[in-house]
Design an enzyme around this catalytic site. Structure first.
Site, PDB file in Angstrom:
ATOM      1  N   HIS A  36     -26.382 -55.862   6.420  1.00 47.27           N
ATOM      2  CA  HIS A  36     -26.046 -57.075   5.685  1.00 47.27           C
ATOM      3  C   HIS A  36     -24.804 -56.939   4.796  1.00 47.27           C
ATOM      4  O   HIS A  36     -24.774 -56.122   3.872  1.00 47.27           O
ATOM      5  CB  HIS A  36     -27.229 -57.564   4.846  1.00 47.27           C
ATOM      6  CG  HIS A  36     -28.507 -57.594   5.603  1.00 47.27           C
ATOM      7  ND1 HIS A  36     -28.734 -58.491   6.628  1.00 47.27           N
ATOM      8  CD2 HIS A  36     -29.616 -56.813   5.518  1.00 47.27           C
ATOM      9  CE1 HIS A  36     -29.945 -58.268   7.124  1.00 47.27           C
ATOM     10  NE2 HIS A  36     -30.489 -57.257   6.476  1.00 47.27           N
ATOM     11  N   GLU A  85     -30.372 -55.967  -1.055  1.00 50.31           N
ATOM     12  CA  GLU A  85     -30.380 -55.018   0.056  1.00 50.31           C
ATOM     13  C   GLU A  85     -28.969 -54.624   0.448  1.00 50.31           C
ATOM     14  O   GLU A  85     -28.702 -53.457   0.768  1.00 50.31           O
ATOM     15  CB  GLU A  85     -31.117 -55.627   1.257  1.00 50.31           C
ATOM     16  CG  GLU A  85     -31.208 -54.706   2.456  1.00 50.31           C
ATOM     17  CD  GLU A  85     -31.890 -55.345   3.654  1.00 50.31           C
ATOM     18  OE1 GLU A  85     -31.994 -54.656   4.689  1.00 50.31           O
ATOM     19  OE2 GLU A  85     -32.284 -56.517   3.551  1.00 50.31           O
ATOM     20  N   HIS A 137     -31.334 -50.006   6.106  1.00 48.25           N
ATOM     21  CA  HIS A 137     -31.924 -51.228   5.578  1.00 48.25           C
ATOM     22  C   HIS A 137     -32.969 -50.915   4.521  1.00 48.25           C
ATOM     23  O   HIS A 137     -33.360 -49.762   4.320  1.00 48.25           O
ATOM     24  CB  HIS A 137     -32.591 -52.029   6.705  1.00 48.25           C
ATOM     25  CG  HIS A 137     -31.637 -52.634   7.676  1.00 48.25           C
ATOM     26  ND1 HIS A 137     -31.131 -53.904   7.522  1.00 48.25           N
ATOM     27  CD2 HIS A 137     -31.090 -52.136   8.820  1.00 48.25           C
ATOM     28  CE1 HIS A 137     -30.305 -54.176   8.526  1.00 48.25           C
ATOM     29  NE2 HIS A 137     -30.263 -53.118   9.327  1.00 48.25           N
ATOM     30  N   GLU A 186     -35.782 -48.385   7.597  1.00 49.02           N
ATOM     31  CA  GLU A 186     -36.182 -49.207   6.462  1.00 49.02           C
ATOM     32  C   GLU A 186     -36.607 -48.222   5.378  1.00 49.02           C
ATOM     33  O   GLU A 186     -37.668 -47.608   5.458  1.00 49.02           O
ATOM     34  CB  GLU A 186     -37.343 -50.125   6.846  1.00 49.02           C
ATOM     35  CG  GLU A 186     -37.045 -51.143   7.941  1.00 49.02           C
ATOM     36  CD  GLU A 186     -36.361 -52.393   7.408  1.00 49.02           C
ATOM     37  OE1 GLU A 186     -36.045 -52.411   6.193  1.00 49.02           O
ATOM     38  OE2 GLU A 186     -36.164 -53.331   8.185  1.00 49.02           O
TER      39      GLU A 186
END
Length: 313
Positions: free
Chosen positions: A103, A140, A195, A277
């Site tokens: 992102h 994030e 992430h 993650e």
């Protein structure tokens, strides 16, 4: 990042954690890289990893956690897969690593662009989204760039050539298909997409997402499934050692490994690639870790050690 959005579907109902007695029994039987954690959990639990010293693709309003539509039936990470540490300047000379910080921090200003759908081989998904954040507003996108920079520094000390898919240096994106293409064009020896999750409160821990075998449309992951699993297992094992974090208690059945076939970033890759993650930003305890400068350094250490171990073979 694992909530409704590009490449993600609502997760299945949370599974109950195994009783500790079973964990103790499993620790005596499973020779995995998570053995150390299992014993640790059995004798006292993880506590707040942010306070302990080191031992070694989505929507702007996250509400659900990730789907595990292909549970990993294979072996848990082995102890041997995590034995290598990051040492020896120049040992990765000639190796190319692509780090994909999940992102772009500017995505929130370009909703029309990131909502445009792109072909991921098996389906069409949104280009990208903004990612999640902690309840205190730590995003994030901030987290992934920080850990990516730290990981790059560690890998470059080993002589590796490290490329980013983005460094907050473009207005938005790249889209998930372009992210995969960057690694492919670089002929990367390994690609890691960093992430943090957006699951519910009480859902804690990290997990590494591996590509499932997919052969449909533009997607053909057959050649990368095995090496990607090797890469993912090594990262999972070293991440436990470096951060003292526990494997996810809501996906992966306690292994820290999840196999998925709905992620364009994996489906379109022609080189070994995994997602990690690192924790759940929507849980206060995990959020405290993720916001910790010292813990992020340990996270980078764990990711880089896993990559080094994989590249050394």
């Amino acid at each position: 990042m694992s909530y409704v959005g590009p490449d993600f579907d609502p997760h299945q109902p949370r599974r109950s954690r195994r009783p500790r007695a079973l964990t103790v029994a499993a620790a005596a039987l499973v020779p995995g890289a998570l053995l150390g954690w299992m014993v640790y959990e059995a004798v006292g639990g993880p506590g707040d990893a942010a306070a302990r010293p080191s031992a070694a693709e989505s929507s702007s309003t996250p509400t659900t956690s990730s789907t595990n539509d292909d549970k990993p039936p294979g072996p848990t990470p082995t102890a041997d897969s995590t034995s290598a540490s990051v040492s020896g300047s120049g040992s990765l000379r000639g190796k190319v690593v692509v780090i994909d910080p999940g992102h772009n921090p500017n995505n929130f200003q370009h909703t029309a662009e990131i909502n445009r759908k792109v072909n991921i081989g098996t389906n069409w998904k949104e280009c990208d989204t903004t990612g999640t954040s902690t309840n205190d507003g730590y995003t994030e996108a901030q987290f992934t760039l920080d850990v990516a920079h730290r990981t790059r520094t560690l890998l470059e000390k080993q002589g590796a050539t490290v490329e980013f898919t983005q460094d907050g240096d473009r207005p938005w994106g790249p889209c998930i298909d372009e992210r995969a293409e960057i690694g492919n064009k670089a002929k990367a020896d390994a690609v890691v997409s960093i992430h943090a999750d957006g699951a519910g409160t009480g859902q804690r821990g990290f997990h590494v997402i591996l590509p499932a075998k997919v052969n449909e449309g533009a997607a053909d992951t057959g050649p990368i499934v095995t090496p990607s699993r090797d890469l993912g297992e090594r990262i999972a094992g070293s991440f436990v050692r470096a951060t003292s974090s526990t494997p996810s208690n809501y996906v992966g059945d306690g292994t820290g490994l999840v196999t998925r076939k709905d992620l364009g970033g994996l489906n379109l890759s022609t080189v070994p690639k995994v997602f990690i993650e690192c924790g759940n930003m929507r849980d206060s305890k995990d959020a405290a870790m993720l916001a910790s400068d010292a813990w992020r350094q340990r996270a980078a250490q764990g990711i880089s050690e896993g990559i080094v171990s994989f590249l050394r073979g």
